[in-house]
Design a protein around this motif. Structure first.
Motif, PDB file in Angstrom:
ATOM      1  N   VAL A  79      -4.143  -7.336   3.699  1.00  0.00           N
ATOM      2  CA  VAL A  79      -3.160  -6.244   3.769  1.00  0.00           C
ATOM      3  C   VAL A  79      -2.043  -6.585   4.759  1.00  0.00           C
ATOM      4  O   VAL A  79      -0.888  -6.222   4.560  1.00  0.00           O
ATOM      5  CB  VAL A  79      -3.871  -4.928   4.184  1.00  0.00           C
ATOM      6  CG1 VAL A  79      -2.872  -3.832   4.528  1.00  0.00           C
ATOM      7  CG2 VAL A  79      -4.787  -4.466   3.056  1.00  0.00           C
ATOM      8  N   GLU A  90       0.713  -8.234   2.981  1.00  0.00           N
ATOM      9  CA  GLU A  90       1.495  -7.288   2.166  1.00  0.00           C
ATOM     10  C   GLU A  90       2.454  -6.485   3.049  1.00  0.00           C
ATOM     11  O   GLU A  90       3.620  -6.276   2.702  1.00  0.00           O
ATOM     12  CB  GLU A  90       0.558  -6.298   1.454  1.00  0.00           C
ATOM     13  CG  GLU A  90      -0.356  -6.944   0.427  1.00  0.00           C
ATOM     14  CD  GLU A  90      -1.452  -5.967  -0.036  1.00  0.00           C
ATOM     15  OE1 GLU A  90      -1.385  -4.765   0.312  1.00  0.00           O
ATOM     16  OE2 GLU A  90      -2.369  -6.429  -0.747  1.00  0.00           O
ATOM     17  N   SER A 127      -3.840  -0.586   7.295  1.00  0.00           N
ATOM     18  CA  SER A 127      -3.361  -0.396   5.919  1.00  0.00           C
ATOM     19  C   SER A 127      -2.605   0.925   5.745  1.00  0.00           C
ATOM     20  O   SER A 127      -1.844   1.097   4.797  1.00  0.00           O
ATOM     21  CB  SER A 127      -4.535  -0.452   4.940  1.00  0.00           C
ATOM     22  OG  SER A 127      -5.449   0.582   5.237  1.00  0.00           O
ATOM     23  N   HIS A 148       1.251   1.332   5.032  1.00  0.00           N
ATOM     24  CA  HIS A 148       1.871   1.456   3.699  1.00  0.00           C
ATOM     25  C   HIS A 148       2.531   2.823   3.536  1.00  0.00           C
ATOM     26  O   HIS A 148       3.590   2.941   2.918  1.00  0.00           O
ATOM     27  CB  HIS A 148       0.819   1.250   2.595  1.00  0.00           C
ATOM     28  CG  HIS A 148       0.576  -0.200   2.287  1.00  0.00           C
ATOM     29  ND1 HIS A 148       1.586  -1.079   1.980  1.00  0.00           N
ATOM     30  CD2 HIS A 148      -0.582  -0.915   2.232  1.00  0.00           C
ATOM     31  CE1 HIS A 148       1.076  -2.287   1.746  1.00  0.00           C
ATOM     32  NE2 HIS A 148      -0.235  -2.218   1.899  1.00  0.00           N
TER      33      HIS A 148
END
Length: 559
Positions: free
Chosen positions: A430, A433, A457, A460
């Motif tokens: 993650v 990302e 995470s 996001h």
């Protein structure tokens, strides 16, 4: 997904008064949050109440370390060190985005007789190095398979390379050992969010004012909702007092004689800029103090934290750093560093109380105030958990729930040993990302890194809000990595109710900013108001309250 917004807080208050819970936890610091998560993950229905904001007490005032407590080694407190080292390992495993290993430089000077606060010494300090080496081998060994990396001996040159501001005179050599570092408030918030995901009903600004009793047993708690100015009663089968230094006061609500005695001990920290202290990425342990304390210089976020003291008590609700505390810390900093520091270099100070614990039972040994924790059952049925330290919160919670399992005649299970905290899923994949999304959003590496290590995470969700409103990518303060989107996130997902919740806890602006958040206060209040539709007089009142509190703290430091 549990949003933990102000709206959800209102719904939770309704649920509190209508439902009957298996477990009610009083206290929203790291221990209470850990207890709520442990109880919920064992299948109990759980409610958690916090009288102020989450982590507003001791849990936001630590040295920000997940450590074994190297200073307990010389006291042969092996059980405590082992417990903390195992917990440090589980934290790195279960919250990888929140806890990172950090190297500590331990310099050895001519004439040092009590390095790392050793209570004993050798004639003329001969052979102390060997003792230290053995101690560090034990520190590594007690961590077992959870050890971060092995300690090693380093030359005088390497000590100065890693810690260039140390005074070179009399420096002989040094050691490097490893410990963990974390953001105490972010850890508490991750626990709160994880507990909510497991079904716990959680509210802040709800103070317990008394208990409901039947036949001498506690069956519920009377609470005051500070925000809505209303009173309710929560009923529960088991009630857990996890209020740290306030544990005795909460026990006193239930009966005349508290079972435990908390001896609050104040720890003060100073915050400096990295430039002023000339530190790299390694932490430094100052060799010794007259009162055999151990003082750490720890790089943290954009700053450096230095502490801590161990002084007596004061106003538990408003711990402050006094002139004496500050003078004590500056004295040792200037003794060992070649840079000369004065009060003008201090960006901020903070103080908190450790809940050192004594039991009042006749047969309990009270000679030694230990950092280990105690789970005490009172005749009314109230269970109090106190003592301990940030690093051992999970073990404290587990021991507390084992008592409840035994009461219920259930075999204890320990689900939190391998339970990832919210935000940890698929880390470090993650992380890549988030890096990509951060670059797309035009954010600096520093901000991208900060968002990842603060939210995991969940970052996001912050990037989602920036996509909807690019203005939210703006920094709040030019030299700190916080952005406007974090204010919105804190309101929607972390039950931030006041500007202080955001400036002092959801972020660390109050510690890292010289103006302690005052310059960005209007901006933050307005962003919150866009979520909460506050009338302008309410905004002004919140702004004024924040300023008054900051000014009171600053005044205390000057006297």
């Amino acid at each position: 997904m549990h949003s933990l917004s102000a709206h959800e807080r209102t719904q939770n208050l309704n649920t509190l008064s209508s439902d009957h819970f298996d477990v009610l936890v009083i206290g929203g610091g790291v221990t209470g949050a850990g207890v709520a998560l442990d109880a919920a993950s064992r299948g109990y229905s759980v409610a958690l109440l916090e009288k102020m904001d989450f982590a507003s007490g001791t849990s936001s005032k630590s040295t920000k370390l997940a450590h074994g407590g190297i200073r307990y080694l010389p006291n042969f407190d092996f059980a405590l060190v082992r417990e903390a080292l195992v917990e440090r390992g589980l934290l790195i495993q279960n919250a990888p985005y929140l806890v990172k290993p950090v190297a500590f430089v331990l310099p050895i000077y001519e004439g040092d007789l009590h390095p790392v606060g050793m209570p004993f010494t050798t004639p003329g300090g001969v052979g102390l190095n060997t003792l230290l080496n053995i101690g560090l081998y034990m520190y590594d060994g007690l961590a077992g398979r959870h050890n971060i990396a092995s300690h090693h001996h380093i030359s005088r040159e390497e000590v100065l390379e890693r810690a260039p501001s140390l005074i070179p005179e009399g420096l002989k050599e040094g050691f490097i050992y490893y410990d963990g570092q974390t953001n105490d408030v972010r850890l508490t918030m991750a626990l709160i969010r994880t507990a909510a995901r497991y079904g716990a009903i959680i509210t802040n600004y709800t103070e317990v004012t008394g208990f409901e009793m039947e036949n001498g047993q506690i069956t519920g708690a009377h609470i005051h909702d500070v925000m809505g100015n209303q009173n309710l009663t929560v009923r529960a089968h088991h009630i857990i007092n996890a209020t740290g230094v306030f544990a005795e006061q909460v026990e006193a609500l239930a009966g005349p004689m508290p079972e435990i005695q908390v001896e609050p001990s104040k720890g003060v920290h100073l915050v400096f800029s990295r430039e002023d202290l000339k530190v790299g990425e390694d932490a430094v342990v100052l060799p010794e103090t007259e009162d055999k304390r151990i003082l750490f210089i720890v790089p943290w976020e954009s700053r450096v934290i230095f502490g801590t003291t161990d002084t007596g008590s004061g106003d538990l609700n408003h711990p402050t750093a006094t002139q004496e505390d500050i003078a004590y810390l500056l004295k040792y900093l200037n003794r060992y560093l070649s840079v000369h520091l004065t009060e003008d270099n201090i960006i901020s100070t903070y103080a908190g109380y450790r809940p050192l614990v004594k039991t009042r039972q006749k047969n309990a040994s009270t000679a030694k105030l230990s950092r280990t924790h105690a789970v005490v059952e009172s005749p009314t049925g109230l269970i109090t958990i106190t003592g301990g330290k940030l690093t051992t919160y999970r073990r404290m919670a587990q021991d507390t729930l084992d008592v409840i399992n035994r009461r219920d005649g259930v075999k204890p299970t320990h689900p939190t040993q391998n339970l990832p905290l919210q935000g940890s899923a698929a880390w470090p994949r993650v992380e890549h990302e988030l890096q990509k999304r951060g670059v797309q959003a035009g954010l600096s590496n520093e901000i991208i890194h900060h968002l990842g290590t603060s939210y995991g995470s969940n970052a996001h969700l912050i990037y989602d809000s920036i996509e909807q409103n690019p203005g939210l990518a703006q920094q709040l303060i030019s030299d700190l990595p916080y952005i406007r989107a974090e204010v919105i996130y804190a309101c929607r997902y972390e039950m931030a109710m006041t500007p202080s919740d955001i400036l002092a806890r959801r972020t660390s602006i109050v510690l890292e900013d010289r103006a302690r958040g005052q310059d960005v206060l209007n901006d933050v209040t307005q962003l919150m108001s866009s979520e909460f539709n506050w009338p302008s007089n309410a905004q002004q009142e919140l702004i004024q309250t924040y300023r008054t509190n900051i000014q009171r703290e600053v005044l205390a430091e000057r006297h």
